[in-house]
Motif scaffolding. Sequence first.
Motif, PDB file in Angstrom:
ATOM      1  N   HIS A 128      33.095  53.437  11.055  1.00 13.15           N
ATOM      2  CA  HIS A 128      31.727  53.918  11.251  1.00 13.15           C
ATOM      3  C   HIS A 128      30.997  52.936  12.168  1.00 13.15           C
ATOM      4  N   SER A 129      30.009  53.444  12.881  1.00 15.72           N
ATOM      5  CA  SER A 129      29.179  52.588  13.718  1.00 15.72           C
ATOM      6  C   SER A 129      27.787  53.204  13.839  1.00 15.72           C
ATOM      7  N   ASP A 146      35.482  44.661   6.869  1.00 14.29           N
ATOM      8  CA  ASP A 146      34.585  43.846   7.679  1.00 14.29           C
ATOM      9  C   ASP A 146      33.432  44.685   8.206  1.00 14.29           C
ATOM     10  N   ARG A 147      32.283  44.072   8.326  1.00 12.43           N
ATOM     11  CA  ARG A 147      31.124  44.724   8.951  1.00 12.43           C
ATOM     12  C   ARG A 147      30.588  43.778  10.028  1.00 12.43           C
ATOM     13  N   ASP A 189      25.589  53.280   4.440  1.00  7.17           N
ATOM     14  CA  ASP A 189      26.256  53.568   5.711  1.00  7.17           C
ATOM     15  C   ASP A 189      25.593  52.791   6.847  1.00  7.17           C
ATOM     16  N   ALA A 190      26.325  52.695   7.957  1.00  8.09           N
ATOM     17  CA  ALA A 190      25.906  51.836   9.067  1.00  8.09           C
ATOM     18  C   ALA A 190      24.529  52.208   9.603  1.00  8.09           C
ATOM     19  N   ASP A 237      31.577  49.090  11.400  1.00  6.69           N
ATOM     20  CA  ASP A 237      32.351  48.963  10.167  1.00  6.69           C
ATOM     21  C   ASP A 237      33.831  49.150  10.464  1.00  6.69           C
ATOM     22  N   GLY A 275      37.518  50.052   9.028  1.00  3.34           N
ATOM     23  CA  GLY A 275      38.135  50.760   7.915  1.00  3.34           C
ATOM     24  C   GLY A 275      39.500  51.289   8.298  1.00  3.34           C
TER      25      GLY A 275
END
Length: 409
Positions: A6-7, A184-185, A211-212, A238, A240
């Motif tokens: 996700h971004s 990781d974020r 969420d991002a 993010d 994943g």
Amino acid sequence: MATVSHSAAASHVGKIRSNNQDSGYAGSALFIVADGMGGHAGGDVASAIATKRVMEADQPYQSAAEAEFALQAALIAANSQIAESVFEHAELTGMGTTVSALVVLDDQVAIAHIGDSRIYLLRDGELSQITIDHTFVQRLVDSGRITEQEAMVHPRRSVLMRVLGDVESAPEVDTSILATRTGDRWLLCSDGLTGVVSHASITAALSTGADAQTVADRLVKETLEGGAPDNVTIVIVDIGPEDERDGAPLLVGSAAGQLAFGEEPARNRALRLPALRLHPVRETHFEPDSQDYLSELIEEDERRARRRKLTWLTAIILLVLAIAGAALLGYQWTQTRYFVGVEGSTVAIYRGVNQDLGPIQLSSVYEDTNLEISELRVYDRDQVEETISASSLEDAKLIVERLQNASNK
């Protein structure tokens, strides 16, 4: 295999600035934050130019090293494009931009960075700053002259020592390759966030599990609640599982709008002069007679001069080594060749080629056959005096043997 799951990207003009000079991009594998400077002289133009140029690096790569090189090349190209825009439009003189960019490639990330925008990594609840600010106060912190707490309120905290703009044709860009993993974020942000929201608050927001996009919006909201004296831009990435990728590329800030360069006509390229070694400064108030500040600027100029000299010296050394290497290989090749010629009054076998390179002789007598040139037939004598090429030592010996047999008849 980990990858981007996700971004998100968010940007806001803040509560004081009249225009947004930040730009942000969340792509398929590439993520960028650029913070322009120059006020109404074109900070928005600089960040937009840089972002759109670096965006072209959002493509597949075979390795993280290849991605790292592509990012560095893209930032240098963006720097040239900004300088060209300044040349064409005098009203943009002095504009520049920071750039922090990150490419995710499987379990690694490639990073390129210049200026004081930042890249952070949240891993297992701990937030780490990955990039180093290229600012005057960071130099003071690194040298132990002030503390991190003093840097937060220092009157020159916005003075940049490195930036993309019409300052240097080849600015020094920090690059690195780091490992990443599922969970990781990553956070990319302009100093509009870090100058207002504390490290602990940023950590808390990133650690919520939201969420991002929700987290990005929350951080913008906290900046506004803190007064938001500057533009703020946030990009969150993010990491994943490979099969969870979602979202389309998103462009925010000044790069998302249309740019206006003014009405001044373009100037003659032939009249262009080299850029002076200026130091871009954001709009801030400080005492210009500070000894620390002046000393640091002088040291930075000296560092740049040393880097240029080292670059030229390295290039010259490599060129000399390449020429010497080519000459050595060429000479070694000539010593694998043979020919038959005259040495005094006798026939001799020479090793090398029948040519000289200035004062350097490319051949020498390998064997004197003691066969008198006067004993040869007229035709053979003429051939030997002009030299007879041989494909090998054995071939040269066969030529001499033939000449001896012919002279005995």
